[in-house]
Motif scaffolding. Structure first.
Motif, short mmCIF file in Angstrom:
data_model
loop_
_atom_site.label_atom_id
_atom_site.label_comp_id
_atom_site.label_asym_id
_atom_site.label_seq_id
_atom_site.Cartn_x
_atom_site.Cartn_y
_atom_site.Cartn_z
N UNK A 199 0.81 -1.22 0.00
CA UNK A 199 0.00 0.00 0.00
C UNK A 199 0.85 1.27 0.00
N UNK A 200 1.96 1.24 0.75
CA UNK A 200 2.80 2.43 0.85
C UNK A 200 3.81 2.53 -0.30
N UNK A 201 4.08 1.39 -0.96
CA UNK A 201 5.06 1.39 -2.03
C UNK A 201 6.48 1.61 -1.56
N UNK A 202 6.73 1.29 -0.27
CA UNK A 202 8.05 1.49 0.32
C UNK A 202 8.46 0.23 1.10
N UNK A 203 9.78 0.02 1.26
CA UNK A 203 10.24 -1.14 2.05
C UNK A 203 9.79 -1.02 3.51
N UNK A 204 9.50 -2.17 4.11
CA UNK A 204 9.20 -2.24 5.54
C UNK A 204 10.26 -3.13 6.17
N UNK A 205 11.02 -2.55 7.10
CA UNK A 205 12.11 -3.29 7.76
C UNK A 205 11.76 -3.51 9.23
N UNK A 206 11.74 -4.78 9.62
CA UNK A 206 11.52 -5.15 11.02
C UNK A 206 12.84 -5.70 11.54
N UNK A 207 13.62 -4.89 12.28
CA UNK A 207 14.96 -5.32 12.72
C UNK A 207 14.94 -6.55 13.62
N UNK A 208 13.92 -6.64 14.50
CA UNK A 208 13.85 -7.78 15.42
C UNK A 208 12.40 -8.31 15.43
N UNK A 209 12.17 -9.38 14.73
CA UNK A 209 10.81 -9.89 14.59
C UNK A 209 10.22 -10.33 15.92
N UNK A 210 11.08 -10.79 16.83
CA UNK A 210 10.59 -11.29 18.11
C UNK A 210 9.97 -10.19 18.97
N UNK A 211 10.26 -8.93 18.64
CA UNK A 211 9.73 -7.82 19.42
C UNK A 211 8.57 -7.11 18.72
N UNK A 212 8.24 -7.52 17.51
CA UNK A 212 7.28 -6.75 16.72
C UNK A 212 5.84 -7.07 17.07
N UNK A 230 10.96 -19.76 20.64
CA UNK A 230 12.19 -19.12 21.15
C UNK A 230 13.25 -18.93 20.07
N UNK A 231 13.11 -19.64 18.94
CA UNK A 231 14.08 -19.50 17.84
C UNK A 231 13.58 -18.55 16.75
N UNK A 232 12.42 -17.97 16.96
CA UNK A 232 11.88 -17.04 15.95
C UNK A 232 12.47 -15.66 16.18
N UNK A 233 13.76 -15.56 15.84
CA UNK A 233 14.51 -14.33 16.02
C UNK A 233 15.22 -13.97 14.72
N UNK A 234 15.39 -12.67 14.49
CA UNK A 234 16.08 -12.22 13.30
C UNK A 234 15.44 -10.98 12.72
N UNK A 235 15.89 -10.59 11.55
CA UNK A 235 15.36 -9.41 10.86
C UNK A 235 14.49 -9.82 9.68
N UNK A 284 23.17 -15.96 14.44
CA UNK A 284 24.03 -14.89 14.94
C UNK A 284 23.18 -13.73 15.48
N UNK A 285 23.78 -12.95 16.37
CA UNK A 285 23.06 -11.84 16.97
C UNK A 285 22.90 -10.67 15.99
N UNK A 286 23.99 -10.37 15.22
CA UNK A 286 23.98 -9.20 14.33
C UNK A 286 23.43 -9.59 12.95
N UNK A 287 22.14 -9.60 12.85
CA UNK A 287 21.51 -9.96 11.57
C UNK A 287 20.63 -8.85 11.01
N UNK A 288 20.77 -7.64 11.53
CA UNK A 288 19.96 -6.52 11.06
C UNK A 288 20.46 -6.08 9.68
N UNK A 289 19.53 -5.80 8.77
CA UNK A 289 19.90 -5.35 7.43
C UNK A 289 20.35 -3.88 7.49
N UNK A 342 16.23 -13.25 8.14
CA UNK A 342 17.44 -13.91 8.64
C UNK A 342 17.10 -14.88 9.78
N UNK A 343 15.90 -15.43 9.78
CA UNK A 343 15.49 -16.30 10.88
C UNK A 343 16.30 -17.60 10.94
N UNK A 344 16.91 -17.99 9.81
CA UNK A 344 17.74 -19.19 9.81
C UNK A 344 19.13 -18.92 10.38
N UNK A 345 19.47 -17.65 10.55
CA UNK A 345 20.80 -17.27 11.04
C UNK A 345 20.75 -17.11 12.57
#
Length: 527
Positions: free
Chosen positions: A259-272, A285-290, A316-321, A311-314
């Motif tokens: 709808x917005x025509x813009x990227x949507x970035x969720x840095x930490x899915x577990x907190x969204x 508990x493994x549903x973490x990532x960007x 590592x802690x630093x998986x933010x795009x 990056x849910x398969x990764x």
């Protein structure tokens, strides 16, 4: 005339059975009698010089665009370019810049909404700015290009990264142009580009990626007017994602990106709290990532689907795009959009061809076979193009649509050299091969170059009966007109009428109807 066309013209003029001495006399005659006036010579030199200047400027503008678009996103921010141009001549040309910007926005109405410049819009903007200056327009454009080139500095590392990324984007376009109108090769090229970039420029992230197309919701209309149909994904996610449907009433941010025509970035899915997880086997508990959702936009910046990356398969802690990654992923989505619409155009041409052959066969029984080829770019330096067999029709009118199309290379098909001559000249070529008479007819693009061929065999006959020949000519004329219309509708100059996947499918039927519409129009003109 280009060289192949000139040679073909002379070959047609002298005929097949002419003796070598006669050919030599003809060549000597042309050399002696051909005269060029001084005025014609100067006109030709000026034309060559003008063409050379335009080609050189095109390369310079392309290089400038790529230097500014360091992350290969496929566009530039209008305001960023505007800010750079405002410092030209220490700000003395701001009025010219303001007028040029007004003209640009009237030519590209979507600019006021999206604020993004494509390579073509960027070139147009600079030419409009230069036209507002007093003096020579070419010199003004050159000065602008030189100024903007010097205003941006890139490190060697940045340049190498940009070149690598552009090569991956080129692979996506090449997949569309050399796949025989198949989307599978394009999907593979997209996921390969994303994975390679995550490994090389994204700290070796492990990513999942998927493509969903916007469709009208006919399954459960009460759940929303549209749905997202997941048509492709990375191999490890196929079990959970492929062919799944995302409705508007389900969790997720994908419809917001559409709808917005813009990227949507969720840095930490577990907190969204509003993410839909397709892999139901993955523990909570493994549903973490960007998670990143990019809208797939057509030439008029209208969304027709999404490209999702996570990056849910990764583990590592630093998986933010990072920003440079997101910009490149936008470039991937842009490359996919161009590839997708190119293949849709080819599908329409093929559907129109099927309709044209259906019309022809009942009225031309003397035709033995018709084979339709598409012209594809060569995959290596040994050949500049190849011919891909797409449709074969036998003497009864039965058609075979080749799901694994055969590729013809010139060096491997000497007996079919007449097909390659047809491409080289964009003209009709008649040839007898092993006792069978063939007529090769080009299907031309909007620039007049052959991008498809009809190879028509009439067996041992030297020519068709007059009424059959007339119907063949009519079919070829109408097919070319319908083809040109399809190409115009799919060009970036024309606003597309289809956004939804279902509309594209319906448009395949329209491509067939288009042939009959042009036939009816031709009949009306003859009455």
């Amino acid at each position: 005339l280009n060289l192949p066309q000139f040679v073909q013209l002379l070959e047609t003029f002298v005929g097949k059975d002419i003796s070598p001495p006669t050919v030599k006399r003809l060549i000597a005659f042309i050399k002696e009698e051909y005269k060029q006036t001084e005025e014609e010579k100067m006109e030709q030199l000026e034309k060559v010089h003008r063409m050379s200047r335009l080609a050189q400027r095109k390369l310079l503008l392309q290089a400038l665009f790529e230097k500014w678009d360091n992350n290969a996103s496929g566009f530039l921010d209008l305001e960023e370019v505007d800010a750079g141009l405002s410092t030209f001549k220490e700000g003395m040309e701001k009025e010219a810049l303001r007028k040029a910007k007004q003209h640009l926005c009237s030519r590209y109405p979507q600019l006021s909404r999206v604020g993004k410049l494509s390579p073509k819009a960027f070139q147009t903007f600079l030419e409009l700015v230069a036209s507002e200056f007093t003096g020579d327009g070419d010199e003004a454009t050159d000065n602008l290009v030189e100024f903007l080139t010097a205003s941006v500095e890139r490190s060697h590392t940045e340049c190498v990264q940009s070149l690598t990324r552009r090569k991956w984007l080129h692979d996506i376009q090449q997949a569309a142009e050399t796949s025989g109108a198949s989307m599978e090769a394009v999907y593979k090229a997209v996921f390969k580009a994303l994975s390679q970039d995550a490994e090389a420029h994204g700290d070796n992230k492990k990513i999942s990626a998927y493509i969903a197309l916007l469709e009208e919701n006919q399954l459960s209309p009460e759940r929303g007017e549209f749905l997202l149909h997941y048509v492709a994904c990375t191999a490890d996610d196929a079990l959970y994602v492929l062919n799944k449907i995302l409705y508007r009433d389900m969790k997720g941010v994908s419809f917001a990106a559409v709808e917005e025509g813009k990227p949507v970035h969720v840095p930490r899915v577990q907190l969204h709290g509003n993410i839909h997880f397709w892999n139901y086997d993955r523990p909570v508990e493994e549903r973490k990532g960007s998670f990143l959702v990019l809208p797939l936009l057509d030439a008029c910046w209208r969304a027709f689907g999404i490209l999702g990356i996570d990056t849910l398969r990764d583990q590592c802690e630093k998986t933010i795009f990072l920003t440079h990654e997101i910009r490149f992923y936008q470039g991937v989505s842009h490359a996919f959009s161009k590839a997708y619409h190119h293949i849709r155009m080819l599908e329409n041409v093929l559907q129109m061809t099927v309709t044209a052959l259906d019309w022809l066969y009942p009225s031309a029984p003397s035709i033995h076979t018709v084979i339709m080829y598409l012209v594809e770019p060569g995959k290596d330096k040994t050949c500049d193009y190849a011919l891909r067999k797409m449709i074969t029709t036998d003497s009864t009118g039965q058609k075979e649509i080749h799901s694994s199309p055969v590729l013809l290379l010139r060096k491997e098909n000497l007996l079919r050299d007449y097909l390659f001559k047809c491409v080289d000249t964009s003209e009709v070529i008649c040839m007898s091969v092993c006792g069978e008479h063939h007529i090769a007819v080009p299907l031309r693009d909007l620039s007049g170059q052959a991008f498809g061929i009809f190879d028509i065999s009439i067996g041992h006959h030297q020519k068709l009966p007059p009424h059959e020949h007339k119907d063949l000519q009519k079919m070829l004329k109408i097919a070319q007109a319908a083809c040109s219309e399809i190409l115009k509708m799919s060009s970036e100059e024309t606003e597309p009428t289809n956004v939804l996947e279902a509309e594209y499918i319906a448009n395949l039927g329209h491509a067939g109807i288009l042939f009959h519409q042009f036939m009816l129009q031709d009949l009306r003109e003859c009455v």
